[in-house]
Design a protein around this motif. Sequence first.
Motif, PDB file in Angstrom:
ATOM      1  N   LEU A 135       0.930  -1.206   0.079  1.00 19.37           N
ATOM      2  CA  LEU A 135      -0.125  -0.475  -0.489  1.00 19.37           C
ATOM      3  C   LEU A 135       1.121   0.602  -0.302  1.00 19.37           C
ATOM      4  O   LEU A 135       0.205   2.531  -0.340  1.00 19.37           O
ATOM      5  N   ARG A 136       2.260   1.162  -0.297  1.00 20.57           N
ATOM      6  CA  ARG A 136       3.265   2.222  -0.022  1.00 20.57           C
ATOM      7  C   ARG A 136       2.505   3.225  -1.359  1.00 20.57           C
ATOM      8  O   ARG A 136       3.076   4.347  -0.598  1.00 20.57           O
ATOM      9  N   PRO A 137       3.137   2.197  -2.445  1.00 16.50           N
ATOM     10  CA  PRO A 137       2.669   3.085  -3.277  1.00 16.50           C
ATOM     11  C   PRO A 137       1.728   4.188  -3.638  1.00 16.50           C
ATOM     12  O   PRO A 137       1.478   5.031  -4.229  1.00 16.50           O
ATOM     13  N   LEU A 138       0.829   3.576  -2.861  1.00 16.30           N
ATOM     14  CA  LEU A 138      -0.857   4.118  -3.174  1.00 16.30           C
ATOM     15  C   LEU A 138      -1.003   5.118  -2.409  1.00 16.30           C
ATOM     16  O   LEU A 138      -1.488   6.467  -2.408  1.00 16.30           O
ATOM     17  N   ASP A 139      -0.152   5.342  -1.046  1.00 18.93           N
ATOM     18  CA  ASP A 139      -0.433   6.172  -0.201  1.00 18.93           C
ATOM     19  C   ASP A 139       0.891   7.328  -1.057  1.00 18.93           C
ATOM     20  O   ASP A 139       0.639   8.443  -1.001  1.00 18.93           O
ATOM     21  N   ARG A 166       3.500   1.573 -12.279  1.00 24.22           N
ATOM     22  CA  ARG A 166       4.698   2.522 -12.816  1.00 24.22           C
ATOM     23  C   ARG A 166       3.599   3.316 -14.027  1.00 24.22           C
ATOM     24  O   ARG A 166       3.543   4.316 -14.424  1.00 24.22           O
ATOM     25  N   GLN A 167       2.542   2.370 -14.285  1.00 29.16           N
ATOM     26  CA  GLN A 167       1.596   2.589 -15.498  1.00 29.16           C
ATOM     27  C   GLN A 167       0.697   3.528 -14.965  1.00 29.16           C
ATOM     28  O   GLN A 167       0.132   4.804 -15.461  1.00 29.16           O
ATOM     29  N   LEU A 168       0.133   3.458 -13.786  1.00 29.36           N
ATOM     30  CA  LEU A 168      -0.876   4.361 -12.503  1.00 29.36           C
ATOM     31  C   LEU A 168       0.453   5.862 -12.652  1.00 29.36           C
ATOM     32  O   LEU A 168       0.065   6.886 -12.940  1.00 29.36           O
ATOM     33  N   ALA A 169       1.508   5.337 -12.280  1.00 29.44           N
ATOM     34  CA  ALA A 169       2.546   6.944 -11.789  1.00 29.44           C
ATOM     35  C   ALA A 169       2.641   8.255 -13.232  1.00 29.44           C
ATOM     36  O   ALA A 169       2.071   9.198 -13.357  1.00 29.44           O
TER      37      ALA A 169
END
Length: 222
Positions: A135-139, A166-169
């Motif tokens: 969940l850290r990337p979502l944070d 990476r796609q979301l970013a």
Amino acid sequence: RAVSGKLRLPTQEAQSLIAQTVDSLPTEDAAAGVYFENTRIAGEEMPISSESTFLTHAAQAGQCAVEVRSDGGEDWIYVASYLTVEGSDYLLITRSPVTDLYSQYKTQLWFVRAAGLVAAALVGLALYFAVRSLLRPLDRVNDALCEIADGDYSVRLPDNGGVEFRQLAGNVNEMVQSVEENVDRLSRIAESRKRFSDSLAHEMKTPLTSVMGLADVMRISK
């Protein structure tokens, strides 16, 4: 005596042989008792009622029944079975001490439960940190979106991590870039219109002053 064409020992002689056999068994801490029609004929008296469900199970099973009892701080295992000797049915009950074995069982059971609790706690901690890591990337995405909502369009998400992140970013960065360009374009349009309004007001101010002055002259001359 003869029963159904077969020679059999009288009941008393059969019971005497059974008693001799039971009495000759090595006892140590174990004991045995033989009953005929609810009457003990050999061995020790067992603290089991003739109406006990323990004996009922033994009769229904047709073989034997096993029960563990505690008596005076000691654990005993009782085994009951029905035997047919010389055409008569006898009940054989044996008793053996299992205190040490039962103590080992309880110790092992406690150890297994404790080990299970420790293992469950470790698995829970591992799952917690694994979920937090996932969940850290979502944070980071959530923090970046909050900053963007506050008007900071210079925020960019790092292009690292898993494929999905990476796609979301990349999509978030493209969205922020587009919003920033649109905001800059709107800012330039607003600034251009402001300059146009200022210029128009300035250009119109001079002719109006001249017209007002001419009107004043004409009014005075009259």
